[in-house]
Motif scaffolding. Structure first.
Motif, mmCIF file in Angstrom:
data_model
loop_
_atom_site.group_PDB
_atom_site.id
_atom_site.type_symbol
_atom_site.label_atom_id
_atom_site.label_comp_id
_atom_site.label_asym_id
_atom_site.label_seq_id
_atom_site.Cartn_x
_atom_site.Cartn_y
_atom_site.Cartn_z
ATOM 1 N N VAL A 184 1.055 -1.069 -0.207
ATOM 2 C CA VAL A 184 0.211 0.159 -0.135
ATOM 3 C C VAL A 184 0.823 1.368 0.032
ATOM 4 N N ASP A 185 0.393 2.040 -0.917
ATOM 5 C CA ASP A 185 0.985 3.333 -1.137
ATOM 6 C C ASP A 185 3.108 3.326 -0.770
ATOM 7 N N ASP A 186 3.831 2.515 -1.685
ATOM 8 C CA ASP A 186 4.614 2.240 -2.360
ATOM 9 C C ASP A 186 5.018 3.271 -2.635
ATOM 10 N N LEU A 187 6.478 3.694 -2.512
ATOM 11 C CA LEU A 187 7.047 4.737 -2.822
ATOM 12 C C LEU A 187 7.169 4.666 -4.271
ATOM 13 N N ARG A 188 7.836 3.362 -5.248
ATOM 14 C CA ARG A 188 8.331 3.079 -6.376
ATOM 15 C C ARG A 188 6.787 3.240 -7.520
ATOM 16 N N TRP A 189 6.211 3.854 -7.675
ATOM 17 C CA TRP A 189 4.529 4.097 -8.376
ATOM 18 C C TRP A 189 3.483 4.374 -7.610
ATOM 19 N N THR A 190 2.797 5.580 -8.281
ATOM 20 C CA THR A 190 1.156 5.936 -7.505
ATOM 21 C C THR A 190 0.513 5.282 -7.781
ATOM 22 N N GLN A 191 0.514 3.645 -9.127
ATOM 23 C CA GLN A 191 -1.212 3.373 -8.712
ATOM 24 C C GLN A 191 -1.013 2.149 -8.938
ATOM 25 N N CYS A 192 -1.820 0.590 -8.663
ATOM 26 C CA CYS A 192 -1.640 -0.661 -9.243
ATOM 27 C C CYS A 192 -2.796 -1.181 -9.487
ATOM 28 N N HIS A 193 -2.396 -2.266 -10.030
ATOM 29 C CA HIS A 193 -3.751 -3.396 -10.250
ATOM 30 C C HIS A 193 -4.047 -4.558 -10.467
ATOM 31 N N ALA A 194 -4.634 -5.497 -11.084
ATOM 32 C CA ALA A 194 -4.924 -6.560 -11.231
ATOM 33 C C ALA A 194 -3.978 -7.068 -11.310
#
Length: 377
Positions: free
Chosen positions: A3-13
């Motif tokens: 959750v809220d990983d600084l390496r990306w903004t959105q995650c999915h699927a």
């Protein structure tokens, strides 16, 4: 899982497998769905790594499955547009710690994707035939979506595409995609996401080579991904969002149950109602800004955030007012109040479910099988 990983903004699927009783989970993550920086992330034993494919384009929809050879397979899509997807595949022989070099599943195929598109392949009784639930999406002024099943009789070396017939003239929208498969009383059964407000169903009497025309069920579907598994009793459990508006609310996330191979359904447990954070330290909203619809309680899921405009680069996506602007380049959304796109697997005691948590995280939930199976004296 994250959750809220600084390496990306959105995650999915997300996708889920269990190897030697250890969950392995994968998903795509980047700036947002469809941006070139999206990569496949793989989590095992608390560590998250990035799958290297050598392709500087968006990556989408990983699918994990234990293959006929006993290896852990990982399929995914790559391409700037959904209609141009190429399916990539790799294998791991150590439970996801290391992976073979990535290759194209069907070399040279440019039909919009082969093999599994969201849910894992189904291994037929006997362990020889492998059925991969797939679909293609053509966008533009008149979008058209078509499901199929890719069949392999040689352990995944080669695939034959077997269409699921769709009567497009009778539909109000683009069609059906992203089947989930299980082996029913008479053979394989496919249940599909649809633009029509209900999940559609098809069956095969010859092991997956030919399929009946897709027909509507009573199971609500909001044109978002669903998944289904067979429980030890033979009951089918489907994890989905119970809304009936196309591109409608992706909250709550629930389990529905069927005792007749998906013809009829009844309500089961709620997986996520959007009312409770996954952790007391994690706020339900994170800098939502102007994207959140006015007058909606944060995290309730009653009216997800509203995106404005058309999905970039498509000319065909529309802002639905429900928070999703879909198009060939992906779905634009803030993710607020979205609990969606589940994957599921049955263990000896639990139904394990992974799902998207507001595009900020991937959650792994455990539901006791005792809460899903028929009551017995």
């Amino acid at each position: 899982m994250t959750v809220d990983d600084l390496r990306w903004t959105q995650c999915h699927a997300s996708t889920l497998a269990v190897v030697d009783r250890v969950p392995v989970v994968a998903w795509f993550a980047g700036t947002r769905e469809g941006t070139p920086d999206n990569r496949i992330r793989i989590a095992r034993d608390g560590r998250i790594r990035t799958l290297e494919t050598g392709r500087a384009v968006a990556h989408w929809n990983p699918v994990l499955a234990v293959g006929p050879d006993g290896a852990l397979w990982l399929f995914c899509k790559a391409g700037a547009r959904i209609s141009e997807w190429v399916t990539l595949v790799t294998r791991s022989y150590d439970g996801g710690a290391t992976w073979e070099p990535v290759r194209e599943l069907v070399p040279g195929d440019r039909s919009g994707g082969r093999g599994p598109v969201k849910n894992p392949p189904l291994l037929a009784p006997g362990g020889l035939r492998w059925l991969a639930p797939g679909s293609t999406e053509q966008w533009g002024e008149q979008p058209r979506w078509d499901p199929f099943v890719d069949v392999s009789d040689d352990g995944g070396l080669s695939w034959t595409r077997c269409p699921i017939p769709v009567e497009h003239a009778a539909l109000t929208g683009a069609g059906h995609i992203q089947p989930t498969l299980w082996w029913g009383a008479g053979g394989p059964v496919a249940l599909m996401r649809s633009t029509e407000g209900r999940a559609y169903r098809s069956v095969s009497a010859d092991g997956g080579r030919t399929w009946t025309p897709a027909e509507p069920t009573g199971l609500p579907n909001n044109n978002s991904g669903l998944t289904a598994v067979t429980l030890p009793s033979g009951r089918v459990a489907c994890v989905h969002n119970p809304a009936t508006e196309s591109w409608g609310s992706r909250c709550p996330l629930v389990v529905s149950l069927s005792d007749d191979d998906g013809l009829t359904w009844h309500a089961g447990p709620i997986v996520d109602d959007g009312a409770v954070s996954i952790d007391p330290a994690v706020p339900r909203l994170l800098n939502p800004g102007p994207a959140r619809s006015s007058g909606t309680a944060p995290g309730t899921g009653t009216t997800p955030a509203t995106s404005s405009g058309t999905a970039p680069g498509t000319g065909s996506g529309t802002a639905s007012g429900t928070g999703f602007a879909p198009g060939d380049a992906g779905v634009v959304t803030s993710g607020v109040a979205e609990y969606s796109y589940p994957a599921a697997i049955v263990t000896s005691e639990h139904l394990l479910v992974t799902y998207t948590w507001q595009r900020r995280g991937i959650v792994l939930a455990r539901l006791p099988l005792a809460d899903l199976e028929p009551n017995t004296p």
